[in-house]
Design an enzyme around this catalytic site. Structure first.
Site, PDB file in Angstrom:
ATOM      1  CE  LYS A 278     -76.806  12.564  -3.467  1.00  0.00           C
ATOM      2  NZ  LYS A 278     -78.061  11.937  -3.938  1.00  0.00           N
ATOM      3  NE  ARG A 352     -87.382  17.272  -2.966  1.00  0.00           N
ATOM      4  CZ  ARG A 352     -87.898  16.074  -3.232  1.00  0.00           C
ATOM      5  NH1 ARG A 352     -88.958  15.643  -2.563  1.00  0.00           N
ATOM      6  NH2 ARG A 352     -87.364  15.310  -4.163  1.00  0.00           N
TER       7      ARG A 352
HETATM    8  N1  BES Z   1     -78.967  15.655  -6.496  1.00  0.00           N
HETATM    9  C1  BES Z   1     -79.846  14.589  -6.220  1.00  0.00           C
HETATM   10  C2  BES Z   1     -80.547  14.053  -7.474  1.00  0.00           C
HETATM   11  C3  BES Z   1     -79.666  13.436  -8.534  1.00  0.00           C
HETATM   12  C4  BES Z   1     -79.484  12.067  -8.603  1.00  0.00           C
HETATM   13  C5  BES Z   1     -79.075  14.228  -9.494  1.00  0.00           C
HETATM   14  C6  BES Z   1     -78.700  11.517  -9.589  1.00  0.00           C
HETATM   15  C7  BES Z   1     -78.282  13.679 -10.477  1.00  0.00           C
HETATM   16  C8  BES Z   1     -78.099  12.323 -10.537  1.00  0.00           C
HETATM   17  C9  BES Z   1     -80.936  15.040  -5.259  1.00  0.00           C
HETATM   18  O1  BES Z   1     -80.572  16.001  -4.331  1.00  0.00           O
HETATM   19  C10 BES Z   1     -81.362  13.833  -4.487  1.00  0.00           C
HETATM   20  O2  BES Z   1     -80.566  13.299  -3.771  1.00  0.00           O
HETATM   21  N2  BES Z   1     -82.634  13.429  -4.673  1.00  0.00           N
HETATM   22  C11 BES Z   1     -83.180  12.313  -4.004  1.00  0.00           C
HETATM   23  C12 BES Z   1     -84.566  12.715  -3.540  1.00  0.00           C
HETATM   24  C13 BES Z   1     -85.166  11.787  -2.522  1.00  0.00           C
HETATM   25  C14 BES Z   1     -84.373  11.801  -1.241  1.00  0.00           C
HETATM   26  C15 BES Z   1     -86.602  12.224  -2.258  1.00  0.00           C
HETATM   27  C16 BES Z   1     -83.262  11.132  -4.964  1.00  0.00           C
HETATM   28  O3  BES Z   1     -83.509  11.333  -6.168  1.00  0.00           O
HETATM   29  O4  BES Z   1     -83.046  10.022  -4.525  1.00  0.00           O
HETATM   30 ZN    ZN Z   2     -79.665  15.251  -2.596  1.00  0.00          ZN
END
Ligand code: BES
Ligand code: ZN
Ligand code: ZN
Length: 508
Positions: A278, A352
């Site tokens: 990230k 997931r």
């Molecule tokens: N933990 C994150 C989602 C999240 C984002 C929670 C902001 C709280 C605040 C999750 O694991 C993630 O990174 N999701 C990705 C999914 C994508 C790679 C398909 C996302 O939402 O970008």
């Molecule tokens: Zn994630």
């Protein structure tokens, strides 16, 4: 905080302050508020008549009684318009009053049960809401503040009721509110903990601490070796990049012979994204990526304290998501407990993956689950869809979805249903494995639905299941009506509300 109920009149009650309420646009003042105002000589009525005090939910005004009532202060709190009055107004008003008292450094307040009189709410529920508001509104997290000692905490709340027939109901409501608020604040504490302290191992120890004083809860911790034996390749894949060992935390409550309602929580104690790392900006918020798991632990604690009459199993998939020489990478293929193979496209779509195996484990319980609800901070996309208004709800069962929506309205931890259209599954087709963990485009159209439909691949169609994407609800960077900035504890009150009213699904 000590919370008790007693019969009597508020104007004769000794405390650092007595709390009375007014509706917006309603005159004359009735009940305890009227009695206190008469004793004060009409100061409250004057504040309302002048328009200085509007009566909006949570609006506060302080009066000094000059010896005209037993307490030195009268704290007036607004409870909003009578026609829009709900338990949530009670909760917010009680939170505002208690917070104000705590800011003033007061130790003991006495209050009416807002809504139990002219508000015509159920006295048990109204009391529970006052207690919840008080305990949630005064919540603070200062475990790691050194130097200046924190302000003194509010120590005592006395609920005063004129009608001694009602006092027993109020006592029942006090115990209910205490159980629920303790569950919410437990979840908040876990989410607010820094991730170097709240590792998966520490999460398991926190579950141990919950179980310790509660013989009705049984705890099983599944460690890495056991996960290997069970074939949990998806959860293990996420965990393999971290030096912190993963834990699958299983709490079991109620009669063993009964088909359980299963609560599953995403427990990523820190989500760096892994190799699909990230951006640095705001990455610290990812300590809250275990908030679904924290809500499950808080709800299990409350279920035990409320002694609810059903079997409930809570499962938390706890691991870090880290990049390292050992970490999974895009194009890797993992095999989940149910035998399905997954091609990793993004290591940041890890929630997931851990849910796939936690749900896989849930379906090996005997008897098989009568329903499963998972809570996960799964996608940023759900924030785009619903903002802070509601969690995303996805379900294979309309009755379960309706129950969750109704529980969401009652608890004011709202959910809003989003679709699981079969077409969303197409973007997860893989050339090498049974499915991909992400479409691999950004921003992904219907990203929250795609995440949900991935999870559905690991659910037997015969079991009613709901997925709650709570990503936008569990952590607020500004204070809310019921607490300070940081963890909200979202989901605990929703789940308790669902389970308090639970009945097995009929044949219909
Ligand atoms: N933990 C994150 C989602 C999240 C984002 C929670 C902001 C709280 C605040 C999750 O694991 C993630 O990174 N999701 C990705 C999914 C994508 C790679 C398909 C996302 O939402 O970008
Ligand atoms: Zn994630
Ligand atoms: Zn995550």
């Amino acid at each position: 905080m000590r919370i008790e109920a007693q019969t009597g009149s508020l104007e004769k009650t000794a405390a650092d302050a007595v709390v009375v309420n007014v509706f917006q646009d309603v005159a004359p003042l009735g009940g305890a508020t009227g009695a206190v105002d008469r004793a004060l000589g009409g100061g409250i009525m004057a504040a309302v008549d002048s328009g200085d005090f509007k009566g909006k939910v949570g609006e506060c005004m302080l009066f000094y009684s000059g010896g005209k009532v037993a307490a030195p202060r009268v704290l007036l709190v607004g409870i909003g318009k009578q026609e829009a009055f709900t338990l949530d107004c009670v909760r917010r008003a009680a939170a505002a009053a208690a917070k104000k008292a705590q800011e003033l450094g007061l130790k003991h307040i006495a209050s009416v049960v807002h809504g139990a009189g002219a508000g015509q709410l159920d006295p048990v529920k109204a009391t529970s809401a006052v207690v919840e508001g008080t305990l949630l509104g005064t919540y603070r997290f200062d475990d790691y503040k050194s130097g200046h000692p924190p302000r003194p905490a509010l120590e005592q709340l006395t609920l005063v009721e004129l009608d001694d027939q009602k006092v027993d109901l109020i006592r029942t409501g006090v115990r209910m509110g205490e159980a629920i608020a303790a569950g919410v604040n437990r979840a908040r504490d876990l989410v607010n903990q820094p991730p170097n302290f709240l590792t998966p191992t520490a999460f398991a120890e926190a579950a141990q601490a919950v179980v310790a004083g509660r013989p009705s809860l049984r705890l099983t911790i599944i460690d890495r070796d056991e996960m290997q034996r069970l074939g949990m390749g998806a959860l293990l894949g996420v965990a393999q990049g971290s030096v912190e060992p993963p834990k699958l935390i299983v709490l079991d409550y109620g009669p063993q012979a009964e088909a359980p309602v299963v609560l599953v929580g995403k427990g990523i104690t820190f989500d760096t994204g892994g190799i699909s790392i990230k951006p640095a900006m705001r990455m610290e918020l990812m300590k809250g990526d275990m908030a679904g798991g924290a809500a499950v632990l808080g709800a299990m604690q409350a279920v035990a304290d409320l002694a609810l009459p059903l079997r409930v199993v809570g499962i938390i998939a706890a691991t870090e998501n880290m990049p390292s020489g050992n970490a999974i990478k895009p194009a890797d293929v993992l095999k989940a407990m149910n035998g399905k193979t997954i091609e990793i496209i993004s290591t940041d779509a890890e929630g997931r993956l851990v849910l796939a195996d936690a749900l896989g484990y849930a379906q090996t319980l005997t008897p098989r689950p009568q329903a499963m609800v998972d809570l996960a901070t799964l996608t940023g996309a759900v924030f785009m869809a619903l903002g802070r208004g509601a969690a995303g709800l996805f379900s294979n069962n309309d009755m379960l979805a309706e129950r969750l929506a109704a529980a969401g309205e009652r608890s004011y931890e709202r959910v809003w249903r989003l679709p699981l259209y079969r077409e969303y599954r197409d973007v997860l087709d893989s050339d090498v494995a049974d499915l991909k963990n992400s479409a691999g485009v950004s921003p992904a159209p219907a990203g929250a639905s795609v995440g949900a439909i991935f999870i559905q691949e690991f659910v037997d169609a015969g079991i009613p299941w709901a997925h709650l994407d709570v990503a936008s609800m569990t952590y607020h960077t500004a204070p809310t009506a019921l607490g300070p900035q940081g963890a909200t504890g979202y989901g605990v009150r929703l789940l308790v509300e669902l389970l308090q009213e639970w009945e097995p699904f009929g044949e219909e």
